[in-house]
Design an enzyme around this catalytic site. Sequence first.
Site, PDB file in Angstrom:
ATOM      1  N   GLU A 178       0.896  -1.102  -0.256  1.00 19.85           N
ATOM      2  CA  GLU A 178      -0.191   0.225  -0.110  1.00 19.85           C
ATOM      3  C   GLU A 178       0.458   1.339  -0.087  1.00 19.85           C
ATOM      4  O   GLU A 178       1.977   0.917   0.525  1.00 19.85           O
ATOM      5  CB  GLU A 178      -0.649   0.168   1.016  1.00 19.85           C
ATOM      6  CG  GLU A 178      -0.342  -0.252   2.498  1.00 19.85           C
ATOM      7  CD  GLU A 178       0.754   0.497   3.185  1.00 19.85           C
ATOM      8  OE1 GLU A 178       0.721   2.021   2.384  1.00 19.85           O
ATOM      9  OE2 GLU A 178       1.732  -0.066   3.962  1.00 19.85           O
ATOM     10  N   GLU A 321       4.476  -0.547   2.214  1.00 15.50           N
ATOM     11  CA  GLU A 321       4.969  -0.175   0.118  1.00 15.50           C
ATOM     12  C   GLU A 321       4.516  -1.912  -0.505  1.00 15.50           C
ATOM     13  O   GLU A 321       4.460  -2.659  -1.243  1.00 15.50           O
ATOM     14  CB  GLU A 321       6.005  -0.405   0.335  1.00 15.50           C
ATOM     15  CG  GLU A 321       6.093   1.307  -0.235  1.00 15.50           C
ATOM     16  CD  GLU A 321       7.336   2.256  -0.239  1.00 15.50           C
ATOM     17  OE1 GLU A 321       7.871   1.222  -1.180  1.00 15.50           O
ATOM     18  OE2 GLU A 321       7.869   3.488  -0.328  1.00 15.50           O
TER      19      GLU A 321
END
Length: 360
Positions: A178, A321
């Site tokens: 994300e 991430e």
Amino acid sequence: MNEELKEYLSGIQLPDKTAMDTARLRWAHVAKPLNSLGVLEEDIIKIAGIRGSSLVSLQKRGLLILCADNGIVEEGVTQTGMEVTAVVAENMTRGNSSVCIMANRAGVDVFPVDMGVARDLVSGTRYPLINRKIAYGTKNFRKSKAMTRDEAVQAIIAGIELMGELSEKGYDLAATGEMGIGNTTTSSAVAALLLKQDPARLTGRGAGLNDAGLKQKMKVIQEAVAEYGPNCQDEIDILSAVGGFDLAGMTGVFLGGAIYRIPVLLDGFISAVAALLAERIYPGCRDFMIASHVSAEPAGHILLEELGLPPLIQAGMCLGEGTGAIAAVPLLDMAADVYGTMSSFEEIEIEAYKPVGDQS
């Protein structure tokens, strides 16, 4: 629950017990001490059950990075501004972010997804952007609900459909990532409502908040939990009240893993919150998930324990991430190689190890 979402969930079936039993028996015959690869062995068995075959293949794997902005940033709960989400997301499409570099080394395809970034993004060519934008960021949940219930469902279904696309392309493994400034605030608020625990126990510094910033973050979350908690009837209510489009999309990714029988790697704190949402929406969904690592955020251990998912790595990571999920892929590769290619006790003509306590 939305009828379209119900229809998707109706297709979920239990992992294949026969494939898991066969995989467990294979591990017992591999010429090494029993259970000596620990969680790695259990995860390979789990993958066999998910895929419905004891012949475990992890050849094709993809990382879905769900990107979205959060209106709660207006309340001073982050070190950086909302504009950073778009910059980092665009860098991902060019392969220029931490997780992209790690994914390249690990042999994982990267799929950046715009779930709700506050501006339109310009895509690079290395990892072209997938546009699933629900809105230009969520609302500030201190002033109103973050999103409508319909928007939450729409984002969940978008995540399910992303997994459907990976399935059509023959992917064996999916990882979650994300990008969204403010999403440790939304995730902490969702976690507090799901777990019915004091937000102070679950809330950390995110991407480097100072003491004043952390105090403000906790205050905002505590107020939101008190305001919205009594009226939340289910997980989608919680998500729409204080969540984010990235969280909603990731919830769909985990549900999609169960629907399309693709094992899904959790990353850290934020993806664990999405995983718990998925498990609460469809109990048993966790049987299709693999925990990569324990986040350094305060709720990291708590969420994995609630999910019953033992992690592969404890390295104090909290970058996000998808970096933790990608770091776990080479470990699974090595375990799959041992599982698939190592000689058995019979083949090397030595006596097999016996379980501890077996006196026969």
